[in-house]
Design a protein around this motif. Structure first.
Motif, PDB file in Angstrom:
ATOM      1  N   ASP A   1       0.766  -1.318   0.052  1.00 55.29           N
ATOM      2  CA  ASP A   1      -0.073  -0.159  -0.102  1.00 55.29           C
ATOM      3  C   ASP A   1       0.923   1.124  -0.141  1.00 55.29           C
ATOM      4  N   ALA A   2       0.961   1.832  -1.087  1.00 58.67           N
ATOM      5  CA  ALA A   2       1.796   2.966  -1.306  1.00 58.67           C
ATOM      6  C   ALA A   2       1.396   4.397  -0.656  1.00 58.67           C
ATOM      7  N   PHE A   3      -0.074   4.182  -0.300  1.00 58.39           N
ATOM      8  CA  PHE A   3      -0.582   5.331   0.691  1.00 58.39           C
ATOM      9  C   PHE A   3      -0.170   5.198   2.067  1.00 58.39           C
ATOM     10  N   LYS A   4       0.104   3.921   2.574  1.00 61.87           N
ATOM     11  CA  LYS A   4       0.609   3.791   3.836  1.00 61.87           C
ATOM     12  C   LYS A   4       2.082   4.132   3.889  1.00 61.87           C
ATOM     13  N   LEU A   5       2.781   4.012   2.822  1.00 59.62           N
ATOM     14  CA  LEU A   5       4.201   4.393   3.012  1.00 59.62           C
ATOM     15  C   LEU A   5       4.597   5.711   3.098  1.00 59.62           C
ATOM     16  N   CYS A   6       3.555   6.538   2.192  1.00 58.58           N
ATOM     17  CA  CYS A   6       3.921   8.021   2.180  1.00 58.58           C
ATOM     18  C   CYS A   6       3.220   8.498   3.444  1.00 58.58           C
ATOM     19  N   LYS A   7       2.791   7.949   4.488  1.00 53.89           N
ATOM     20  CA  LYS A   7       2.194   8.624   5.553  1.00 53.89           C
ATOM     21  C   LYS A   7       3.209   8.160   6.911  1.00 53.89           C
TER      22      LYS A   7
ATOM     23  N   GLU B   1      13.786   0.586  -2.339  1.00 53.51           N
ATOM     24  CA  GLU B   1      13.764  -0.528  -3.469  1.00 53.51           C
ATOM     25  C   GLU B   1      12.593  -0.291  -4.444  1.00 53.51           C
ATOM     26  N   MET B   2      11.374   0.246  -4.002  1.00 53.28           N
ATOM     27  CA  MET B   2      10.263   0.381  -4.985  1.00 53.28           C
ATOM     28  C   MET B   2      10.172   1.562  -5.731  1.00 53.28           C
ATOM     29  N   GLY B   3      11.614   2.512  -5.742  1.00 55.61           N
ATOM     30  CA  GLY B   3      11.715   3.623  -6.454  1.00 55.61           C
ATOM     31  C   GLY B   3      11.024   4.935  -5.858  1.00 55.61           C
ATOM     32  N   TYR B   4      10.720   5.010  -4.706  1.00 53.67           N
ATOM     33  CA  TYR B   4      10.049   6.175  -4.094  1.00 53.67           C
ATOM     34  C   TYR B   4      11.184   7.074  -3.288  1.00 53.67           C
ATOM     35  N   ASP B   5      11.129   8.302  -3.639  1.00 54.78           N
ATOM     36  CA  ASP B   5      12.054   9.144  -2.846  1.00 54.78           C
ATOM     37  C   ASP B   5      11.154  10.285  -2.113  1.00 54.78           C
ATOM     38  N   ASP B   6      11.739  11.071  -1.271  1.00 52.77           N
ATOM     39  CA  ASP B   6      11.113  11.905  -0.612  1.00 52.77           C
ATOM     40  C   ASP B   6       9.883  12.893  -1.282  1.00 52.77           C
ATOM     41  N   LYS B   7      10.179  13.222  -2.473  1.00 56.02           N
ATOM     42  CA  LYS B   7       9.490  14.195  -3.351  1.00 56.02           C
ATOM     43  C   LYS B   7       8.213  13.640  -3.725  1.00 56.02           C
TER      44      LYS B   7
ATOM     45  N   LEU C   1       6.876  10.725  -2.356  1.00 56.15           N
ATOM     46  CA  LEU C   1       6.103  10.386  -1.358  1.00 56.15           C
ATOM     47  C   LEU C   1       5.420  11.585  -0.992  1.00 56.15           C
ATOM     48  N   MET C   2       5.940  12.825  -1.058  1.00 58.57           N
ATOM     49  CA  MET C   2       5.209  13.912  -0.658  1.00 58.57           C
ATOM     50  C   MET C   2       4.202  14.269  -1.502  1.00 58.57           C
ATOM     51  N   GLU C   3       4.180  14.022  -2.962  1.00 57.51           N
ATOM     52  CA  GLU C   3       3.030  14.212  -3.958  1.00 57.51           C
ATOM     53  C   GLU C   3       2.171  13.011  -3.804  1.00 57.51           C
ATOM     54  N   LEU C   4       2.716  11.771  -3.441  1.00 52.40           N
ATOM     55  CA  LEU C   4       1.619  10.656  -2.904  1.00 52.40           C
ATOM     56  C   LEU C   4       0.677  10.969  -1.891  1.00 52.40           C
ATOM     57  N   LYS C   5       1.311  11.727  -0.908  1.00 52.18           N
ATOM     58  CA  LYS C   5       0.716  12.114   0.111  1.00 52.18           C
ATOM     59  C   LYS C   5      -0.557  13.275  -0.062  1.00 52.18           C
ATOM     60  N   LYS C   6      -0.273  13.893  -0.869  1.00 47.63           N
ATOM     61  CA  LYS C   6      -1.095  14.846  -1.464  1.00 47.63           C
ATOM     62  C   LYS C   6      -2.475  14.362  -1.782  1.00 47.63           C
ATOM     63  N   VAL C   7      -2.229  13.227  -2.593  1.00 48.24           N
ATOM     64  CA  VAL C   7      -3.174  12.623  -3.304  1.00 48.24           C
ATOM     65  C   VAL C   7      -4.017  11.740  -2.336  1.00 48.24           C
ATOM     66  N   ALA C   8      -3.290  11.026  -1.374  1.00 47.13           N
ATOM     67  CA  ALA C   8      -4.057  10.367  -0.372  1.00 47.13           C
ATOM     68  C   ALA C   8      -4.920  11.228   0.662  1.00 47.13           C
ATOM     69  N   LYS C   9      -4.595  12.518   0.626  1.00 46.56           N
ATOM     70  CA  LYS C   9      -5.451  13.309   1.429  1.00 46.56           C
ATOM     71  C   LYS C   9      -6.825  13.928   0.769  1.00 46.56           C
TER      72      LYS C   9
ATOM     73  N   GLN D   1      -6.900   2.065  -0.617  1.00 46.62           N
ATOM     74  CA  GLN D   1      -5.553   1.818  -0.544  1.00 46.62           C
ATOM     75  C   GLN D   1      -5.087   1.900  -2.261  1.00 46.62           C
ATOM     76  N   MET D   2      -3.582   2.299  -2.165  1.00 49.23           N
ATOM     77  CA  MET D   2      -3.111   2.225  -3.655  1.00 49.23           C
ATOM     78  C   MET D   2      -2.161   1.285  -3.708  1.00 49.23           C
ATOM     79  N   LYS D   3      -2.259  -0.008  -4.267  1.00 49.95           N
ATOM     80  CA  LYS D   3      -1.182  -1.091  -4.171  1.00 49.95           C
ATOM     81  C   LYS D   3      -0.321  -0.875  -5.202  1.00 49.95           C
ATOM     82  N   ALA D   4       0.925  -0.991  -5.031  1.00 46.39           N
ATOM     83  CA  ALA D   4       2.143  -0.976  -5.736  1.00 46.39           C
ATOM     84  C   ALA D   4       2.787  -2.502  -5.565  1.00 46.39           C
ATOM     85  N   VAL D   5       3.409  -2.877  -6.780  1.00 42.97           N
ATOM     86  CA  VAL D   5       3.772  -4.359  -6.738  1.00 42.97           C
ATOM     87  C   VAL D   5       5.168  -4.192  -6.446  1.00 42.97           C
TER      88      VAL D   5
END
Length: 143
Positions: free
Chosen positions: A62-68, A102-108, A110-118, A126-130
């Motif tokens: 769950d990428a939304f979980k990671l960004c929080k 490893e999944m290719g996320y960086d701080d930037k 994750l911040m953008e993803l957090k905006k979407v999650a809000k 949930q937004m699932k990433a493989v």
């Protein structure tokens, strides 16, 4: 992380197949305390939080979980229990921080993803990433 022979022997008795809840069985086999929380499933004997993941193939995260997650949350350990037909074949250890990298996320990102999650429409989603097996195998194999 190092597991004892007794812990491994106990884990080998667990059926990892199907969709049943296995966290309590794993924690008991390891001699750890079950603690079903958002980012971890157990507390080890040193008091460290640990998340359990099981799969016979790719894992969905769950990428939304990671960004929080906070920086401290990213230090939580993860154990990947690899199995074939329910029989444990290997265990890999990492942290959320290394998983995120490893999944290719960086701080930037994750911040953008957090905006979407809000966004209210995504509040309960949930937004699932493989995460492929080849990525899991890059983590430290402990069994």
């Amino acid at each position: 992380m190092v597991l004892t022979k007794k812990q491994i022997d106990n884990l080998l008795k667990i059926d990892f197949s199907g969709r049943r809840k296995y966290d309590e069985d794993v924690a008991t086999a390891l001699g750890w305390s079950v603690q079903d929380e958002i980012y971890h499933d157990a507390i080890d004997t040193k008091g460290d939080k640990v998340e359990f993941k099981k799969q016979s193939g790719q894992q969905w995260i769950d990428a939304f979980k990671l960004c929080k997650m906070s920086k401290d949350d990213r230090k939580i350990g993860i154990l990947f229990f690899m199995h074939k037909d329910g029989h444990l074949t290997s265990i890999y250890h990492t942290t959320y921080a290394k998983l995120i990298k490893e999944m290719g996320y960086d701080d930037k990102s994750l911040m953008e993803l957090k905006k979407v999650a809000k966004i209210p429409a995504f509040d309960k989603h949930q937004m699932k990433a493989v995460l492929n097996v080849s990525s899991i195998r890059k983590f430290k194999r402990i069994y």
